[in-house]
Each structure stands twice: as structure tokens, then as C-alpha cells.
Design a protein around this motif. Structure first.
Motif, mmCIF file in Angstrom:
data_model
loop_
_atom_site.group_PDB
_atom_site.id
_atom_site.type_symbol
_atom_site.label_atom_id
_atom_site.label_comp_id
_atom_site.label_asym_id
_atom_site.label_seq_id
_atom_site.Cartn_x
_atom_site.Cartn_y
_atom_site.Cartn_z
ATOM 1 N N ALA A 183 35.093 40.906 37.441
ATOM 2 C CA ALA A 183 34.906 41.163 36.011
ATOM 3 C C ALA A 183 36.120 41.868 35.435
ATOM 4 O O ALA A 183 36.788 42.643 36.116
ATOM 5 N N TYR A 184 36.399 41.573 34.165
ATOM 6 C CA TYR A 184 37.392 42.360 33.444
ATOM 7 C C TYR A 184 36.798 43.728 33.143
ATOM 8 O O TYR A 184 35.592 43.877 32.937
ATOM 9 N N LEU A 185 37.677 44.717 33.083
ATOM 10 C CA LEU A 185 37.247 46.107 32.942
ATOM 11 C C LEU A 185 38.211 46.819 32.008
ATOM 12 O O LEU A 185 39.391 46.473 31.933
ATOM 13 N N GLY A 186 37.707 47.802 31.291
ATOM 14 C CA GLY A 186 38.549 48.601 30.419
ATOM 15 C C GLY A 186 38.325 48.293 28.954
ATOM 16 O O GLY A 186 37.793 47.232 28.598
ATOM 17 N N ARG A 187 38.768 49.195 28.109
ATOM 18 C CA ARG A 187 38.586 49.013 26.670
ATOM 19 C C ARG A 187 39.212 47.717 26.184
ATOM 20 O O ARG A 187 38.630 46.980 25.379
ATOM 21 N N ASP A 188 40.408 47.421 26.688
ATOM 22 C CA ASP A 188 41.131 46.233 26.263
ATOM 23 C C ASP A 188 41.137 45.143 27.333
ATOM 24 O O ASP A 188 41.990 44.260 27.310
ATOM 25 N N ARG A 189 40.218 45.251 28.278
ATOM 26 C CA ARG A 189 40.105 44.256 29.354
ATOM 27 C C ARG A 189 41.430 44.092 30.097
ATOM 28 O O ARG A 189 41.808 42.999 30.510
ATOM 29 N N GLU A 190 42.120 45.211 30.298
ATOM 30 C CA GLU A 190 43.431 45.148 30.945
ATOM 31 C C GLU A 190 43.354 45.305 32.461
ATOM 32 O O GLU A 190 44.383 45.268 33.144
ATOM 33 N N LEU A 191 42.141 45.463 33.004
ATOM 34 C CA LEU A 191 41.934 45.602 34.435
ATOM 35 C C LEU A 191 40.973 44.545 34.931
ATOM 36 O O LEU A 191 40.181 43.999 34.169
ATOM 37 N N VAL A 192 41.047 44.269 36.223
ATOM 38 C CA VAL A 192 40.122 43.337 36.871
ATOM 39 C C VAL A 192 39.545 44.012 38.104
ATOM 40 O O VAL A 192 40.291 44.541 38.943
#
Length: 435
Positions: free
Chosen positions: A223-232
Motif C-alpha cells: 500500500a501507498y503510505l503518507g500524506r502525499d503517498r510518497e512511501l510504499v
């Protein structure tokens, strides 16, 4: 760190590559599934499977060999000479986990459990209280194999309640034998139950199963993670992230005219427990494939020696991003960051194979691709891990460079990387394989 202001238009991979990585991770819960998925992608790109037991010819084009959890693939350009050197991307397909023992059916106090053995240097606590599936391969009596993937909640390693261990938060200590056996139901234990169940999932008769290589995996999807989906966040990034990038890069460069090198993917099994296997980097598989390719193109030992002397291997494996809660564990002048581009891994005691010559090759590839890159060195007070890099360099006498993507939670059941780094790595690998 070197950087580029923007990605050149000719660079093939962008954010969609990370989406595809997440699909690859989900579809590859074991090394055998990873190899099958890589082979499927290569075949769709026009690569041909060749058998080790068959005679090989010197025709051009893409070819690959599989053996268990390992795959070697290469592309011979038109007009390649027997002494044409190779450009190799090395990686590994295995990840630390829990693996099923030969007599798996066990239990106590009315619980049915599965006997497992600890594979590699896994973080044991990350397997606690997590929904787990089961995957791997069955070996049938006729010698054939059948892949199986029970990708739904089947098992669980239950943690002891804090009421029964008031000191758990002061330092959890897990006994690898007593505390890591998962439950999968209640009732009486009957020998043969697990294999009968798994055989049914694979669509074969339990009586036809002569052996198995089965392992546990977390069933929650990447899953993408983080406020801006900058992590996986996802499983098995160490090291399927590199396998996926290498497959994509090899397919991308195949078919191009005028390649000065023969591009190669070498993805091994059993790196996490020392690589000493017929499918590991310590084994003869890579050297045998490269030599047979030389000889199939009409070469002799002299051509083999010339080809190996001009060969370079990028050993691509994950490394440590600087941890926000434990920054003191890292070297004070080397703090790799996620989404900062691939890392060049250096250790003067040869736990990594990188030297100045290799650094120049890697830097040139990143510059050509417009990819930023970083350097990684361990804190002097911390033991340094190792990779297939030093093994490859020593066994085959070829220049080898250790690189990878910086992640957090390495060897956890669920790891964390930057969303940009997978495609930055893939673009750098394309530039490297092009020469």
C-alpha cells in the motif's frame, strides 16, 4: 550525492513502475513464484526458455534458464562476438520468513499448529498477531512441481497478552522454537492434515506429493503510505524490489541495436542464509550459463576469459535508509534518504564489493539516466551485512558493484521504501545495461 534536475524524456520508467512493483510483490509470496512471474514477463517480451539439459545454440535474442528459486536471463544482440563482455544485474529472490518443517502437524492444549523453522535473519516480532497465508511448491512423485499460494488468512502467531507478561514492553524476548509456531485451528492433531489441505489447494492428490518447500507470508497487500503517498509499505522488498527492476530493465534494453555488452539478469535463491546452494550465488549456475553462452557462439576458453575480464556486475540489494528514531545507529556523514535515488554501498572489508572503479561505472549510469544517487557506509561500531556482490566478484573474477534502494524495517514481514526509488533504480539499471 549526485542529482539531476529532471528525468530525461528517453528514460522509460515513472510512477507506474511502482504500481507494477506492488502487483509483483503480491503475486510473488515465495522465490518459486517470483521466478515464475519473472519468466512469464520475459516470455511475453519474446525471451525463450532454454533447458540446462539441452544443447544450446549461438542464436541471438533473449533467453533464460530457471532452476528452483533462481533465474538467469540474457539478451544476445545481433553480431555479438564470442568474447563480447556481459553487463549483469544480480539480485536474490528469497526473503527472511517462517518455513514449514518436514513433519508440520503439531499442537497442544486443543490448538492445532504448524511446525515452522526460522529462515534467515527475520525480525521475529513482526510475524506476531498478523494474518498469514502459506505458499511455495509441492514436488510430485513424477518429479514435477506444482506452485501453491493460499493467499488468505490461514495462520497466526499469537503473542502472549501483556497481563501474562508485564515486562513485555521492557524488552520482548522470543524463543525461536517455543514462541513462533503458528496456530491454524482447534481440535485433534492428525499427521498429514496440512499437506492434504495444501494439496487440495493446488489441485493434486495428497498421495502424489513427495516433498514440499512451503513458507508463511503476510496476506495484507502492499500500500501507498503518507500524506502525499510518497512511501510504499509491503512485503519482500528485500529483495524482490531489485528483481522486479532488473526484469523490467532487461526487457527494456532487449532488441536494441548496437549494444556493446550482453545484458544479463541473475536472480539467486538462498542469499538470506549464505548463498550456499545450487541455486545460490555461491553455486556454479551463473558461471555455467555465461560460459555456455560463450561456447554456443563458437568461442573457446580464450574468449571466455576475455568476456569475463570486460564484464561488470551490479549487485542490487536493499540497504538501510536513515532511521528517524535511531539516527545514531548510522554513520554520521552517510544518511541515505528514501526517494533520494539508489545507494552505492561501500565497505573496505569487502562485505560489499564496491571499489573506485565500480563507483565510476555506477555514477556514469546514474548520470546518463538523470537519476540521483547516494552513498551508504555502515557506522564503524555496527556490524555490516553482506550481499551476493563479494561472492560474485570472488567466484567469477568480475568487477562487481554493490548498490540498491534504501528502505526501513529491513527483514520485517512488512518493509518500507520511497515511492520514487523503485523507478529511479530501474532507470539506472537500463542505463547500465546499455553500456
Amino acid at each position: 550525492m549526485s542529482s539531476a534536475a529532471s528525468r530525461p524524456a528517453s528514460v522509460p520508467f515513472g510512477p507506474g513502475h511502482t504500481d507494477d512493483l506492488m502487483s509483483f510483490l503480491s503475486a510473488s509470496p515465495s522465490p518459486y513464484h517470483a521466478v515464475a512471474n519473472a519468466a512469464d514477463r520475459l516470455e511475453k517480451a519474446g525471451f525463450r526458455r532454454v533447458e540446462e539439459t539441452a544443447a544450446w545454440n549461438g542464436t541471438s535474442g533473449g533467453k533464460f534458464v530457471t532452476r528452483g528459486g533462481a533465474i538467469i536471463a540474457w539478451y544476445v544482440p545481433e553480431g555479438a562476438e564470442p568474447h563480447t563482455p556481459y553487463r549483469i544485474v544480480g539480485a536474490h529472490t528469497d526473503s527472511p520468513n517462517l518455513r514449514v518443517k518436514p513433519r508440520p502437524d503439531m499442537g497442544t492444549q486443543g490448538w492445532r499448529q504448524i511446525a515452522v523453522e526460522i529462515y534467515g535473519g527475520t525480525l521475529l516480532n513482526t510475524w506476531l498477531d498478523r494474518d498469514l497465508g502459506l505458499a511455495g511448491r509441492l514436488t510430485l512423485r513424477d518429479g514435477s512441481h506444482r506452485l501453491v499460494n493460499v493467499d488468505r488468512p490461514l495462520l497466526r502467531v499469537p503473542q502472549l497478552a501483556i497481563h501474562l507478561d508485564r515486562s513485555a514492553n521492557d524488552g520482548l524476548k522470543l524463543d525461536r522454537q517455543r514462541h513462533m509456531q503458528p496456530v491454524w485451528g482447534t481440535g485433534e492433531v492428525h499427521e498429514g492434515d496440512l499437506i492434504e489441505f495444501v494439496a487440495g489447494e493446488a489441485g493434486v492428490d495428497a498421495e502424489d506429493v513427495a516433498g514440499w518447500d512451503l513458507m508463511v507470508h503476510a496476506v495484507d497487500a502492499p500500500a501507498y503510505l503518507g500524506r502525499d503517498r510518497e512511501l510504499v509499505a509491503g512485503p519482500r522488498m528485500d529483495n524482490l524490489l531489485s528483481v522486479h527492476a532488473a526484469v523490467a530493465a532487461l526487457i527494456e534494453v532487449s532488441g536494441r541495436d548496437g549494444l556493446p555488452y550482453i545484458p544479463v539478469l541473475a536472480a539467486f535463491d538462498h542469499e538470506e542464509n549464505g548463498s550456499e546452494a545450487d541455486t545460490g550465488a555461491q553455486g556454479p549456475l551463473l558461471g555455467t550459463v555465461l560460459e555456455r553462452s560463450v561456447y554456443a557462439r563458437g568461442g573457446a576458453y580464450e574468449d571466455r576469459a576475455r568476456a569475463f575480464a570486460g564484464t561488470v556486475c551490479l549487485s542490487s540489494d536493499t540497504g538501510h535508509a536513515v532511521h528517524p528514531n535511531y539516527a545514531e545507529r548510522h554513520d554520521p556523514t552517510h544518511h541515505p534518504r528514501v526517494n533520494g535515488g539508489p545507494i552505492l554501498k561501500v565497505n573496505v572489508n569487502q562485505r560489499y564489493a564496491t571499489d573506485g572503479t565500480g563507483r565510476a561505472v555506477f555514477a556514469a549510469a546514474c548520470e546518463k539516466a538523470g537519476v540521483p544517487w547516494q552513498s551508504f557506509v555502515s557506522n564503524n561500531d555496527m556490524p555490516c551485512g553482506t550481499t551476493i556482490g563479494p561472492i560474485t566478484a570472488a567466484r567469477h573474477g568480475i568487477t562487481t558493484v554493490d548498490i540498491g534502494v534504501a528502505i526501513l524495517s529491513m527483514h520485517s514481514a512488512r518493509e518500507l521504501c520511497g515511492a520514487e526509488d523503485p523507478y529511479l533504480l530501474a532507470n539506472a539499471l537500463v542505463a547500465f545495461l546499455e553500456g
